[in-house]
Design an enzyme around this catalytic site. Structure first.
Site, PDB file in Angstrom:
ATOM      1  N   GLU A 267     -78.014 -17.559  37.514  1.00 50.37           N
ATOM      2  CA  GLU A 267     -77.354 -18.702  38.137  1.00 50.37           C
ATOM      3  C   GLU A 267     -77.133 -18.345  39.598  1.00 50.37           C
ATOM      4  O   GLU A 267     -76.421 -17.391  39.924  1.00 50.37           O
ATOM      5  CB  GLU A 267     -76.021 -19.044  37.475  1.00 50.37           C
ATOM      6  CG  GLU A 267     -75.425 -20.317  38.090  1.00 50.37           C
ATOM      7  CD  GLU A 267     -74.115 -20.734  37.472  1.00 50.37           C
ATOM      8  OE1 GLU A 267     -73.088 -20.577  38.152  1.00 50.37           O
ATOM      9  OE2 GLU A 267     -74.130 -21.213  36.327  1.00 50.37           O
ATOM     10  N   CYS A 301     -70.018 -21.498  43.314  1.00 42.73           N
ATOM     11  CA  CYS A 301     -71.415 -21.923  43.336  1.00 42.73           C
ATOM     12  C   CYS A 301     -71.546 -23.386  42.941  1.00 42.73           C
ATOM     13  O   CYS A 301     -72.502 -24.052  43.338  1.00 42.73           O
ATOM     14  CB  CYS A 301     -72.255 -21.034  42.425  1.00 42.73           C
ATOM     15  SG  CYS A 301     -71.628 -20.907  40.746  1.00 42.73           S
TER      16      CYS A 301
END
Length: 539
Positions: A267, A301
């Protein structure tokens, strides 16, 4: 404001320290790490003072620690999965019982506000509870149809990868560093975690609680050290890697995993968009934008960094959003009175400042914020809203990873979707509208692993039964749901046939005719007749 200095073994307890900084606890946590003689000290974001020294591993220590974990993995994999689930549930209860301690330690290491630390603890409690209840269900084998039904049968099961490596970032030292470990353990793997250099203590406390909950100590091992020093050694030692971090680092890790022919889930970065439609509840959208942009001081994020607002509601939204942003309370305390904490490192402050200064120099308008706040703490920066941002500015397309967001006026939803899909990333997105059907339709047009309708990001990350991950340069693989645990396994097909001898040559032509007739029949039947069936077998 709380003053925090770095305690060492032998220091007397001090009221100036959060509870988690008891020297005896630090000593206990430190003993979980292999020690090669070197210590590294990070700085406490609230004060800039040094945190306790962290024993650093070298590649040889990583290899030895990995061997120890491998030695324990087979016995753990043979432990019935219901017992592994029970360990995860006990771990969840231990996290609940140590909630305040975890929050203290996390704030001390990262500088985040208390409310964001508490949400992070709750997130890992939920992950442990979820896989503690659903692991066996997700890994249950299934029957598969064969070319010769009745004579040949096939069953698909799931074997643990073996040793899983987890490399997580500093911004969520519990949710990302521990949340990805839990399903790997429930699946029967051993885990080798690389503690982030800035925030190792939260991870070490969680590992201690897991052992106290019944996890064999050797099954989950932790090493500390910089990525440059031991990152490659971790990858070389494991059978699968889970990484969360920057896209640049993710590309390098993917290349090394490819050379070893091991799998990886990555990720990576994001420049996440939010769309405010003409019919949106403007007050709700403004409130949601504040949470999506400035939680964890923007160091997320999945946080929003660009907002596209329909021209009909642009002025109304900007007024509401800027007003709410200005009312955010910054602080370096260990209470729930603060809305936004500190940036975690000098590097993040410098990046945030540089992005804002570049934008202003090229014509952007600062609607609020726009400057560092050394009066609050050494790494604080105002929550900042920019307008008139253009493609010539760094902040337009590069991830800031700080409390900065750009607001754009758009003439239509089609324009908003087109702009939202610009760039290399595709991690998360947000759409605000009163028409939920229209919201879902717009969501399907956005290139992102998760799209939240009438929410910034929390709905998707909290939907533990649904996968979460990125598209394009935002990564590969998914956490949560079935995908989040099956990624740590290898599927294995076992076939059995009632006639164990090869078919004679003279039977081949007849067998082919039978198989072709069977295929014609299958094509004529509805697909539901061929859906896989679960079975209850040993795992």
């Amino acid at each position: 404001m709380t003053s925090v200095r770095s305690p060492e073994v032998g220091d007397p307890p001090s009221a100036d320290h959060p509870r988690a900084v008891d020297p005896a606890l630090i000593h206990t946590l430190r003993t979980q790490l292999p020690h090669t003689g070197a210590l590294r000290r990070a700085a406490a974001p609230f004060t800039g003072q040094p945190l306790p020294g962290v024993p650093q591993a070298n590649p040889a220590a990583v290899a030895e620690t990995a061997r120890s974990a491998r030695g324990a993995q087979d016995s753990w994999a043979r432990t019935p999965i219901r017992e592994r689930e029970a360990v995860a549930r006990r771990f969840a209860r231990a996290l609940i019982e140590n909630h305040d301690l975890l929050c203290d330690l996390m704030q001390w290491e990262t500088g985040k506000a208390r409310v964001h630390a508490a949400i992070e603890v709750q997130g890992v409690i939920s992950v442990a509870s979820y896989y503690g209840r659903t692991g066996a269900e997700h890994l249950r084998g299934r029957r598969a149809r064969t070319a010769v039904p009745g004579i040949v049968s096939a069953r698909v099961g799931y074997r643990p990868k073996g040793l899983v490596g987890v490399i997580a970032p500093w911004n969520y030292p519990l949710f990302l560093a521990v949340g990805d470990v839990i399903p790997a353990l429930v699946a029967g793997n051993a885990v080798l975690s690389k503690a982030d250099s800035q925030a190792p203590w939260t991870l070490l406390l969680a590992r201690k609680l897991a052992v106290e909950a019944g996890l064999p100590p050797a099954v989950w091992q932790v090493v500390a050290g910089s990525g440059a020093e031991i990152g490659s050694a971790v990858i070389d030692a494991v059978d699968y890697l889970c990484f969360t971090g920057s896209t640049a680092t993710g590309r390098a890790i993917a290349r090394q995993c490819a050379d070893r022919l091991i799998g990886a889930s990555l990720e990576l970065g994001g420049k996440n968009p939010m769309i405010v439609c003409a019919d949106a509840d403007v007050d709700a959208a403004a409130t949601g934008a504040v949470q999506a942009c400035f939680s964890n001081a923007g160091q997320m994020c999945i946080g929003v960094e660009r907002i596209y607002v329909h021209e009909r509601v642009y002025s109304q939204f900007v007024d509401a959003f800027v007003g709410r942003t200005r009312r955010l309370r910054l602080g370096s305390d260990y209470t729930y009175a603060t809305d936004m904490g500190s940036l975690t490192s000098r590097r993040q402050l410098e990046t945030t400042t540089a992005h804002v200064e570049d934008a202003v120099a090229k014509g952007a308008t600062v609607l609020t914020g726009g400057r560092p706040r050394p009066d609050v703490g050494p790494l604080f920066h105002d929550p900042t809203v920019l307008a008139d941002v253009t493609a010539a500015m760094t902040v337009y397309a590069e991830e800031t990873f700080g409390p900065v967001v750009s607001v754009y006026r758009v003439a239509s939803e089609d324009e908003a979707v087109r702009l939202a899909n610009e760039g290399e990333y595709g991690l998360s997105a947000s759409v605000w509208t009163k028409d939920l059907g229209r919201g879902r339709a717009l969501a399907r047009l956005i290139v992102a692993g998760a799209v939240n309708v009438n929410d910034g990001y929390l709905s998707a990350i909290a939907a533990l039964g649904a996968p979460m991950g990125g598209m394009r340069s935002s990564g590969v693989g998914r956490r949560h749901g079935r995908e989040g645990i099956v990624r740590y396994t290898e599927s294995q097909t076992v076939t059995t046939q009632r006639v164990p001898t090869p078919y004679p040559d003279r039977m081949r032509a007849g067998l082919l005719r039978v198989m072709n007739s069977t295929t014609r029949l299958k094509l004529a039947l509805p697909s539901r007749f061929f859906m896989p069936q679960p079975f209850r077998g040993r795992r």
